[in-house]
Scaffold this motif. Structure first.
Motif, mmCIF file in Angstrom:
data_model
loop_
_atom_site.group_PDB
_atom_site.id
_atom_site.type_symbol
_atom_site.label_atom_id
_atom_site.label_comp_id
_atom_site.label_asym_id
_atom_site.label_seq_id
_atom_site.Cartn_x
_atom_site.Cartn_y
_atom_site.Cartn_z
ATOM 1 N N MET A 76 -3.006 -8.482 -13.844
ATOM 2 C CA MET A 76 -1.617 -8.134 -13.596
ATOM 3 C C MET A 76 -0.700 -9.080 -14.374
ATOM 4 O O MET A 76 0.305 -8.648 -14.937
ATOM 5 C CB MET A 76 -1.333 -8.188 -12.092
ATOM 6 N N PRO A 78 -3.347 -2.020 -14.264
ATOM 7 C CA PRO A 78 -2.156 -2.691 -13.713
ATOM 8 C C PRO A 78 -0.833 -2.048 -14.143
ATOM 9 O O PRO A 78 0.130 -2.065 -13.382
ATOM 10 C CB PRO A 78 -2.265 -4.124 -14.266
ATOM 11 N N LEU A 86 -5.380 -2.777 -9.473
ATOM 12 C CA LEU A 86 -4.775 -3.921 -10.166
ATOM 13 C C LEU A 86 -5.666 -4.405 -11.304
ATOM 14 O O LEU A 86 -5.189 -4.767 -12.362
ATOM 15 C CB LEU A 86 -4.527 -5.079 -9.194
ATOM 16 N N ALA A 127 -7.659 -9.690 -10.433
ATOM 17 C CA ALA A 127 -6.477 -8.844 -10.254
ATOM 18 C C ALA A 127 -5.222 -9.628 -10.622
ATOM 19 O O ALA A 127 -4.326 -9.121 -11.305
ATOM 20 C CB ALA A 127 -6.391 -8.356 -8.807
#
Lengths: 645, 150
Positions: free
Chosen positions: A295, A261, A257, A291
């Motif tokens: 993302m 991503p 991630l 993360a």
């Protein structure tokens, strides 16, 4: 970072647009000038990558150097972080290890003078494997750089030699905030092909034939799951990405991630198209702030470019994705609990006599796969099932990411073909146990898994083999333990974890884990008695049989596997009141060897309960009636004079 | 929490009760804990029973119903940290701060808590203070870290 991409604001409508973005990305990744990339995943940052980045940035600014400075995800070799990757036209690409701000600045001077700074280099790269190209990408290297041979090639470094990176293909190679970088390495071309040339049934067929099994731990065949979901009745379907990576000691999902991503987004898009879903959710741990951030950026970029939203790539297919942050509950990684959490309720699992592919989120057909599974999808669809199912073993195809951690020389994230033996993983990739200590066991599968002893080191690692020996694949944590790890303590550790994380719905799990913990706690404190091991086995059986979800069903594995392979350690605790590994403090006595003691007062000063007497030049002594066995003296003694029995 | 601030958060999620978890997370980010009065207001504005809000607030580990310290210390108790001595680090911080895990010092300077793995396993034992991660600790190094925070 990504913001200078000229593609911003432009909608990708077709192949030509993708190709244009690919060119932009290629110039970003392989520019005509020097580019320095600092690995800035969470592991890098905590090793000091931020400070290295800042020092290099200031250095470039001060000397007005024409050098591009970029960030990337994680190259996997956590042990050697911070890693700095230097791209110079005409040179091999060189990865420098264990960098510091001072070394960063010095490196700038070396680059300016055309030097290689061989002694800091981890490895050099002269080519890259791109899954979406037939030929590897070979860098043009000028003649006259013969002394580069002193730096090992990437593929010759022990840690990397046996790896095959499919899900991790882009991690460490691209700027995760740049969609152009992802496209440059072949990203979103598969989506284009899928939306324009493939029927959903064909994709499902490919997924089925590829043999891909869910990487979240259970190993359910992905293609079959997609097919069931597509066939299930409902006015709406959902796809979910399970990024609630809760197994302690496993962090591959975080790394994907953070570092790549878009690979997850593209996988979800392909899956959603195959299943017929138009809404997706990514449920990610809130303990992974970077993360969540990366993302979020990826989704925003994909939306801006028309790769998410309505009429994607002009195909008429619509798909949106929303991020949900977890609340710190391990059980939320269980699929039904996760869906309850997305709906705004507590994360309690339900019975699965009706599968979530038929009735999941808001009682509609829902297909859930883990981060690593989704990241594999674009490559499988692009290269085809026949390519993929040649990798791995009969029952487990492809590669698996493991986090190789604990008492091991090379700590890091590795991706290897299924079927590699534990010995190869630990001794070839991990390069063995530090400080010349003896290997004792490797724990796989997180709290649901078990401990595997040295006599099984030649076990090929795949879903079925690990289950056979009483452990499991889980999400891929591999925690190596040496002679100084106490197996009863390890069982207690996992049981403690599980008793805290049991949601409490099933009595067998809620009370079973608690009672097992109490017995283990007693054993480690010297209060164990005959019959405890048998009682543990009985409790384990009930907990596994009577619990609703996998948390309870597998909760006894750490206890059962340690009893199975290390029963003598349990017996030593119970009968002799000894901890052979010298871990369980209450069974230990700390003394100071007067011969070895140099009377430096260090332990005396730091003892929290003032149990140590002695003066300068007078060897120190520990008053056993006061000692709380905290181990501080042992930790601070400069000459290892503290003895433990 | 001021009414207008809460309203802003609720609006961010379009007053959807399915986003209750996210709403409570945002409240806690701002207030550092979940004040009872705000929880009552959330229930009222979303037209859901207070019991449901309370159930969520007590189920998830991340929430606190009492004010937390200015600095949040999380000792990682992941497996890799554990086998490398995280418990000793935790015990030391507990002794030095005079609180249990989950407790807050009387001067509201620190809250000491534990976390199950933040995925920095190569650096264990690891402690997170606020958002900053410190690796390769032992109890001495961990104790020294506290001096940097007021």
């Amino acid at each position: 970072m990504g913001d200078d991409g000229k593609g911003d604001g432009m909608k990708v409508r077709g192949l030509e647009d993708l190709k244009k973005l690919r060119e932009e990305g290629l110039t970003r990744i392989y520019p005509d000038q020097v580019k320095i990339t600092v690995g800035m995943a969470t592991c890098g940052i905590s090793a000091g990558a931020n400070r290295v980045y800042e020092a290099i940035r200031e250095g470039i600014e001060k000397e007005k150097l024409s050098i591009i400075l970029a960030k990337s995800g994680c190259l996997g070799f956590c042990q050697r972080e911070p890693l700095v990757d230097v791209w110079r036209p005409g040179f091999p690409r060189i990865i420098y290890e264990e960098m510091t701000p001072e070394k960063g600045v010095e490196l700038l001077g070396e680059i300016f003078n055309g030097g290689l700074k061989k002694e800091w280099a981890l490895c050099r790269m002269e080519e890259e494997v791109l899954f979406f190209e037939d030929e590897p990408l070979r860098y043009k290297i000028e003649s006259g750089l013969e002394d580069r041979d002193a730096i090992p090639l990437y593929q010759d470094v022990g840690f990397y030699r046996k790896q095959l990176k499919i899900a991790l293909r882009n991690c460490g190679y691209i700027d995760p905030e740049s969609i152009e970088d992802y496209i440059a390495r072949g990203g979103y071309f598969t989506l284009y092909k899928v939306l324009n040339e493939m029927k959903p049934e064909e994709i499902i067929e490919e997924a089925k034939r590829s043999g891909l099994r869910g990487r979240g731990g259970a190993g359910f065949p992905t293609g079959r799951k997609w097919e069931s979901c597509r066939r299930a009745e409902g006015d709406k379907r959902y796809v979910v990405c399970n990024a609630d990576e809760g197994d302690p000691g496993a962090y591959m999902d975080r790394s994907v991630l953070e570092g790549d991503p878009h690979s997850v987004l593209e996988g979800m898009l392909i899956g959603a198209y195959a299943i017929g879903a138009h809404e997706g959710y990514i449920y990610v741990r809130n303990e992974y702030p970077l993360a969540v951030k990366n993302m979020g950026t990826a989704i925003k970029k994909a939306e801006e470019m028309g790769l998410l939203g309505e009429d994607i790539l002009g195909s008429g297919f619509d798909f949106t994705i929303k991020i949900n942050r977890g609340g710190g509950a391990f059980v939320a990684g269980e699929s039904t609990a996760l869906m309850a959490s997305i709906e705004g309720y507590v994360a309690e699992p339900r019975a699965k006599h009706i599968h979530t592919v038929e009735s999941g989120l808001w009682d509609r057909p829902t297909n859930l796969n883990n981060v690593e599974t989704w990241a594999n999808v674009p490559v499988i669809v692009e290269k085809g099932a026949d390519w993929y199912n040649k990798i791995g073993t009969e029952g487990s195809k492809g590669t698996k990411i493991f986090s190789l951690v604990g008492k091991i020389n090379n700590t890091g994230l590795i991706e290897v073909p299924m079927g590699m033996t534990l010995r190869e993983v630990i001794y070839d990739i991990g390069e063995g146990i530090p400080e010349g200590k003896q290997f004792k066991a490797v724990q796989t599968g997180g709290p649901s898994g078990g401990c595997i002893p040295d006599k099984l080191l030649d076990l090929p690692v795949d879903f079925d083999e690990l289950t056979k020996v009483g452990s499991m694949m889980g999400s891929g944590g591999m925690i190596v333990m040496d002679e100084s790890t106490c197996m009863v303590d390890v069982a207690k550790y996992f049981t403690d974890f599980l008793k805290d994380e049991s949601c409490g719905k099933c009595t067998s799990c809620r009370d079973g884990t608690l009672r097992m913990y109490e017995i283990l706690d007693n054993i480690t404190k010297g209060k164990g008695k005959e019959g405890d091991i048998e009682l543990l086995e009985e409790l384990a059986w009930v907990t596994a049989e009577a619990s609703l979800c996998a948390l309870g069903q597998t909760a006894p594995n750490p206890v059962l596997s340690t009893i199975r392979y290390f029963r003598d350690e349990y017996e030593a605790h119970i009968r002799d009141k000894k901890c052979p590994a010298k871990v369980c403090n209450e069974l230990l006595t700390f003394t100071i060897d007067p011969e070895a003691c140099i009377a430096c007062l260090k332990c005396k000063k730091l003892c929290p309960v003032e149990a140590i007497t002695g003066e300068k030049k007078v060897p120190h002594e520990i008053d056993q009636s006061i000692c709380i066995k905290c181990g501080t003296c042992r930790e601070v003694c400069p000459v290892d004079a503290v003895r433990v029995e | 929490m001021k009414k207008a601030q809460l309203e802003k958060i609720l609006k961010r999620y379009d007053y959807q009760d399915s986003d209750l978890l996210a709403i409570l997370q945002d409240v806690q980010t701002q207030e550092n804990y979940l004040p009872r009065k705000t929880l009552e207001e959330v229930a009222e504005r979303l037209a859901i029973p207070l019991a449901r809000v309370y159930k969520l607030a007590t189920f998830y580990r991340t929430f606190s119903l009492t004010p937390r310290g200015r600095h949040l210390i999380n000792v990682c108790l992941g497996t890799a940290c554990h086998v490398r001595g995280a418990t000793m680090v935790l015990e030391r911080l507990k002794r030095d701060l005079g609180v249990k895990a989950g407790g807050t010092t009387k001067d509201l300077r620190f809250t000491l808590d534990t976390v199950r793995c933040i995925g920095c396993c190569s650096l264990g034992p690891v402690v997170v203070i606020n958002e900053e991660i410190f690796g390769k600790l032992n109890q001495e190094k961990a104790a020294k870290l506290l001096k940097e925070y007021n």
